[in-house]
Scaffold this motif. Structure first.
Motif, PDB file in Angstrom:
ATOM      1  N   LEU A 119       0.835  -1.015  -0.072  1.00  0.00           N
ATOM      2  CA  LEU A 119      -0.076   0.063  -0.147  1.00  0.00           C
ATOM      3  C   LEU A 119       0.794   1.151  -0.258  1.00  0.00           C
ATOM      4  N   LEU A 120       0.836   2.216  -1.075  1.00  0.00           N
ATOM      5  CA  LEU A 120       1.509   3.124  -1.127  1.00  0.00           C
ATOM      6  C   LEU A 120       1.009   4.327  -0.780  1.00  0.00           C
ATOM      7  N   ASP A 121      -0.482   4.886  -1.489  1.00  0.00           N
ATOM      8  CA  ASP A 121      -0.981   6.099  -1.349  1.00  0.00           C
ATOM      9  C   ASP A 121      -2.475   5.681  -0.809  1.00  0.00           C
ATOM     10  N   ALA A 122      -3.059   6.382   0.232  1.00  0.00           N
ATOM     11  CA  ALA A 122      -4.428   6.294   0.341  1.00  0.00           C
ATOM     12  C   ALA A 122      -4.676   7.528   1.099  1.00  0.00           C
ATOM     13  N   TYR A 123      -5.322   8.475   0.377  1.00  0.00           N
ATOM     14  CA  TYR A 123      -5.550   9.840   0.975  1.00  0.00           C
ATOM     15  C   TYR A 123      -7.136  10.394   0.156  1.00  0.00           C
ATOM     16  N   ALA A 124      -7.427  11.126   0.940  1.00  0.00           N
ATOM     17  CA  ALA A 124      -8.652  11.755   0.390  1.00  0.00           C
ATOM     18  C   ALA A 124      -8.695  13.455   0.438  1.00  0.00           C
ATOM     19  N   GLU A 125      -8.971  14.009  -0.396  1.00  0.00           N
ATOM     20  CA  GLU A 125      -8.996  15.417  -0.936  1.00  0.00           C
ATOM     21  C   GLU A 125     -10.366  16.018  -1.156  1.00  0.00           C
ATOM     22  N   TYR A 126     -10.682  17.362  -0.282  1.00  0.00           N
ATOM     23  CA  TYR A 126     -11.811  18.040  -0.531  1.00  0.00           C
ATOM     24  C   TYR A 126     -11.496  19.122  -1.116  1.00  0.00           C
ATOM     25  N   SER A 127     -12.119  19.775  -1.967  1.00  0.00           N
ATOM     26  CA  SER A 127     -11.819  20.890  -2.974  1.00  0.00           C
ATOM     27  C   SER A 127     -12.887  22.081  -2.570  1.00  0.00           C
ATOM     28  N   PHE A 128     -12.586  23.100  -2.088  1.00  0.00           N
ATOM     29  CA  PHE A 128     -13.607  24.008  -1.774  1.00  0.00           C
ATOM     30  C   PHE A 128     -13.605  24.915  -3.267  1.00  0.00           C
ATOM     31  N   SER A 129     -12.700  24.935  -3.884  1.00  0.00           N
ATOM     32  CA  SER A 129     -12.445  25.813  -4.887  1.00  0.00           C
ATOM     33  C   SER A 129     -11.048  25.354  -5.836  1.00  0.00           C
ATOM     34  N   ASP A 130     -11.107  26.045  -6.946  1.00  0.00           N
ATOM     35  CA  ASP A 130      -9.576  25.712  -7.539  1.00  0.00           C
ATOM     36  C   ASP A 130      -8.508  26.603  -6.590  1.00  0.00           C
ATOM     37  N   LYS A 131      -8.709  27.416  -5.865  1.00  0.00           N
ATOM     38  CA  LYS A 131      -8.065  28.239  -5.068  1.00  0.00           C
ATOM     39  C   LYS A 131      -7.615  27.549  -3.726  1.00  0.00           C
ATOM     40  N   VAL A 132      -8.559  26.744  -3.099  1.00  0.00           N
ATOM     41  CA  VAL A 132      -8.147  26.089  -1.883  1.00  0.00           C
ATOM     42  C   VAL A 132      -8.799  24.787  -1.875  1.00  0.00           C
ATOM     43  N   ALA A 133      -7.946  23.507  -1.628  1.00  0.00           N
ATOM     44  CA  ALA A 133      -8.172  22.099  -1.446  1.00  0.00           C
ATOM     45  C   ALA A 133      -7.355  21.846  -0.392  1.00  0.00           C
ATOM     46  N   LEU A 134      -8.224  20.638   0.409  1.00  0.00           N
ATOM     47  CA  LEU A 134      -7.515  20.380   1.744  1.00  0.00           C
ATOM     48  C   LEU A 134      -7.322  18.567   1.437  1.00  0.00           C
ATOM     49  N   GLY A 135      -6.329  17.898   2.130  1.00  0.00           N
ATOM     50  CA  GLY A 135      -6.531  16.539   1.966  1.00  0.00           C
ATOM     51  C   GLY A 135      -5.380  16.243   3.100  1.00  0.00           C
ATOM     52  N   ALA A 136      -5.676  14.670   3.071  1.00  0.00           N
ATOM     53  CA  ALA A 136      -5.084  13.860   4.400  1.00  0.00           C
ATOM     54  C   ALA A 136      -5.106  12.489   3.879  1.00  0.00           C
ATOM     55  N   GLY A 137      -3.821  11.906   4.588  1.00  0.00           N
ATOM     56  CA  GLY A 137      -3.770  10.439   4.374  1.00  0.00           C
ATOM     57  C   GLY A 137      -2.456  10.203   3.884  1.00  0.00           C
ATOM     58  N   ARG A 138      -2.008   8.995   3.621  1.00  0.00           N
ATOM     59  CA  ARG A 138      -0.437   8.870   3.159  1.00  0.00           C
ATOM     60  C   ARG A 138      -0.638   9.023   1.658  1.00  0.00           C
ATOM     61  N   SER A 139       0.476   9.931   1.340  1.00  0.00           N
ATOM     62  CA  SER A 139       0.828  10.209   0.055  1.00  0.00           C
ATOM     63  C   SER A 139       2.239  10.850  -0.240  1.00  0.00           C
ATOM     64  N   THR A 140       2.406  11.233  -1.412  1.00  0.00           N
ATOM     65  CA  THR A 140       3.678  11.933  -1.810  1.00  0.00           C
ATOM     66  C   THR A 140       3.493  13.532  -1.792  1.00  0.00           C
ATOM     67  N   TRP A 141       2.485  13.854  -1.592  1.00  0.00           N
ATOM     68  CA  TRP A 141       2.360  15.349  -1.213  1.00  0.00           C
ATOM     69  C   TRP A 141       3.081  15.894  -0.314  1.00  0.00           C
ATOM     70  N   TYR A 172       8.565   6.456   3.414  1.00  0.00           N
ATOM     71  CA  TYR A 172       8.451   5.073   2.906  1.00  0.00           C
ATOM     72  C   TYR A 172       8.372   5.390   1.342  1.00  0.00           C
ATOM     73  N   THR A 173       9.052   5.132   0.462  1.00  0.00           N
ATOM     74  CA  THR A 173       9.147   5.481  -0.918  1.00  0.00           C
ATOM     75  C   THR A 173       8.451   6.605  -1.130  1.00  0.00           C
ATOM     76  N   VAL A 174       9.185   7.540  -0.498  1.00  0.00           N
ATOM     77  CA  VAL A 174       8.767   9.068  -0.778  1.00  0.00           C
ATOM     78  C   VAL A 174       7.366   9.366  -0.231  1.00  0.00           C
ATOM     79  N   ARG A 175       6.761   8.423   0.515  1.00  0.00           N
ATOM     80  CA  ARG A 175       5.466   8.692   1.185  1.00  0.00           C
ATOM     81  C   ARG A 175       5.500   9.161   2.729  1.00  0.00           C
ATOM     82  N   GLU A 176       4.651  10.111   3.103  1.00  0.00           N
ATOM     83  CA  GLU A 176       4.651  10.213   4.638  1.00  0.00           C
ATOM     84  C   GLU A 176       3.043  10.425   5.017  1.00  0.00           C
ATOM     85  N   LEU A 177       2.775  10.329   6.222  1.00  0.00           N
ATOM     86  CA  LEU A 177       1.349  10.414   6.639  1.00  0.00           C
ATOM     87  C   LEU A 177       1.202  11.951   6.800  1.00  0.00           C
ATOM     88  N   SER A 178       0.292  12.480   6.011  1.00  0.00           N
ATOM     89  CA  SER A 178       0.326  13.728   6.084  1.00  0.00           C
ATOM     90  C   SER A 178      -1.119  14.725   5.970  1.00  0.00           C
TER      91      SER A 178
END
Length: 442
Positions: A119-141, A172-178
């Motif tokens: 398992l490398l990436d598992a994250y969710a993202e909520y976009s309020f608009s093109d200007k602001v989006a929030l995300g969390a989980g394990r990813s390369t962000w 881990y392979t450029v991924r962090e919980l973030s």
């Protein structure tokens, strides 16, 4: 056959068939419909599948003292899987997105007991608009520089080694919980990330040489900010393209940082343990543009300057997809086993690459073309008496755009040993030749 599984199979085939009908007008590099099933008529909700595989055939001149299955070797050839990725993107609403990705990395003769499909990436993202989006989980962000997040349409056979230099230490392979925030404000885009780094340090502090601390990890703060002078770039994923092969006209200036409080430690002259912060700053410039769209010619260039402070005399030697299994300490260089070389440390690193596409072999079919490229990394590190200079030169055959390509790359790296005054000097240089095939699933 169990009727339950038969019905499930019919449902999946029907969904894929529907996706093909909906997407009849849109084609990928193979001139096939993409693996996307839209959930509404407006195409704003969807389920998509993608991925890729990279296969390496390689010849490597090994560092002094290298062992392969406990036998001394000065050179070797091998076949390996550099990366395999399978990704699902689910967008059930216009605002919400979920990404799940699995895969394996560096499957070679040195990894017969660790070829897991992780398992490398598992994250969710909520976009309020093109200007602001929030995300969390394990990813390369993450922030710092254009290529810190990993590979996408690389101009050479792989990313420059400095770009993911903390791989396997704080991640881990450029991924962090973030958790992250990102967005685009006109021509300006940004990302800021707060992550929990992993702790993988196993060594006690050394005298006047910083190493990663075994203490509880502090938060990892990073960011990357970019201005697009010409075409804007897509920020829907954390990855940045290494080349658009002339499909866009891009000139972007970026700057970023990465900071972890007390990430490092060392012993001072009184044998007291001193904690060191990890601080990194980078600026980069990327240019990619068509020269003649009918002929398919284009140019791509990238330049980067980075300052790293890991504490006194820190330097990290890394062997990408290392083919060696060990090293004889009595004959070893400072590089260590296999193809390891100095990729990062306290000091300054500069990188440049230049390439582009040549005319199509057949202008009417537009399916085959060559893409030559060169790259050079120069690192002026506190722990090294001589600068570390790494050269790359390669050429790719694009068979179906960037989605199916064969790349030959030659790399020349320095080998470091201590001189009479105990200074780290470049006493030799070694070659590595890689023939890589990459295929994308999209």
């Amino acid at each position: 056959m169990d009727r339950k599984y038969f019905k499930l199979g019919l449902i999946i085939l029907s969904a894929l068939g529907l996706g093909s009908k909906v997407e009849a007008q849109k084609k990928n590099d193979f001139n096939n419909p993409p693996l996307t099933h839209y959930l509404n008529d407006e195409h704003t909700r969807y389920l998509s599948f993608s991925g890729y595989a990279e296969i390496w055939a390689r010849y490597t001149q090994l560092n002094p003292g290298s062992l392969v299955n406990n036998e001394a070797e000065s050179q070797m050839s091998d076949l390996s899987l550099r990366r395999v990725r399978v990704k699902m993107t689910y967008k059930p609403t216009e605002k919400l997105m979920f990404v799940l990705q699995g895969g394996t990395t560096n499957v070679n003769l040195n990894a017969k007991s660790s070829n897991y499909f992780d398992l490398l990436d598992a994250y969710a993202e909520y976009s309020f608009s093109d200007k602001v989006a929030l995300g969390a989980g394990r990813s390369t962000w993450r922030g710092l520089s254009r290529f810190t997040t990993g590979p996408l349409n690389t101009l050479l056979y792989d990313l420059p080694a400095y770009a993911t230099s903390n791989a396997g230490t704080t991640d881990y392979t450029v991924r962090e919980l973030s958790a992250y925030i990102k967005g685009q404000l006109g021509k300006f885009d940004y990302r800021m990330v707060l992550a929990d780094p992993y702790t993988m340090a196993t060594a006690d502090p050394k005298l006047n040489v910083a190493t990663f601390s075994k203490s509880a990890p502090r938060k990892d703060f990073s960011g990357y900010f970019r201005y697009a002078f010409l075409d804007k770039e897509n920020i829907s994923t954390p990855f940045n393209s290494g080349t658009y092969v002339g499909k866009k006209n891009v000139l972007s200036l970026g700057a970023g940082f990465d900071y972890i409080h007390d990430a490092m430690w060392h012993l001072d002259s009184s044998k007291n343990t001193v904690n060191d912060d990890m601080r990194s700053l980078a600026v980069d410039l990327f240019y990619d543009a068509p020269l003649n769209k009918d002929k398919g010619t284009s140019v791509s260039a990238y330049a980067m300057a980075m300052h790293n402070d890991y504490g006194p005399n820190y330097v990290r030697y890394v062997g990408t997809n290392n083919p060696a299994t060990g090293v004889d300490a009595t004959q070893a260089s400072l590089n260590g086993a296999g193809n390891a070389m100095p990729v990062i440390g306290t000091g300054n690193t500069y990188y440049m690459q230049l390439g582009g596409t040549l005319p199509y072999f057949n202008k009417d079919k537009k399916d085959l073309q060559l893409q030559p490229a060169v790259g050079v990394q120069l690192s002026n590190l506190e722990a090294l008496k001589d600068n570390a200079v790494i050269y790359d030169a390669g050429i790719s055959l694009l068979m179906n755009g960037m989605s199916s390509r064969l790349t030959f790359n030659a790399q020349n790296r320095p080998v470091y040993t201590n001189d009479a005054a105990n200074g780290a000097v470049a006493s030799d240089r070694k070659w590595q030749f890689v023939l890589k095939y990459r295929i994308d699933f999209n």
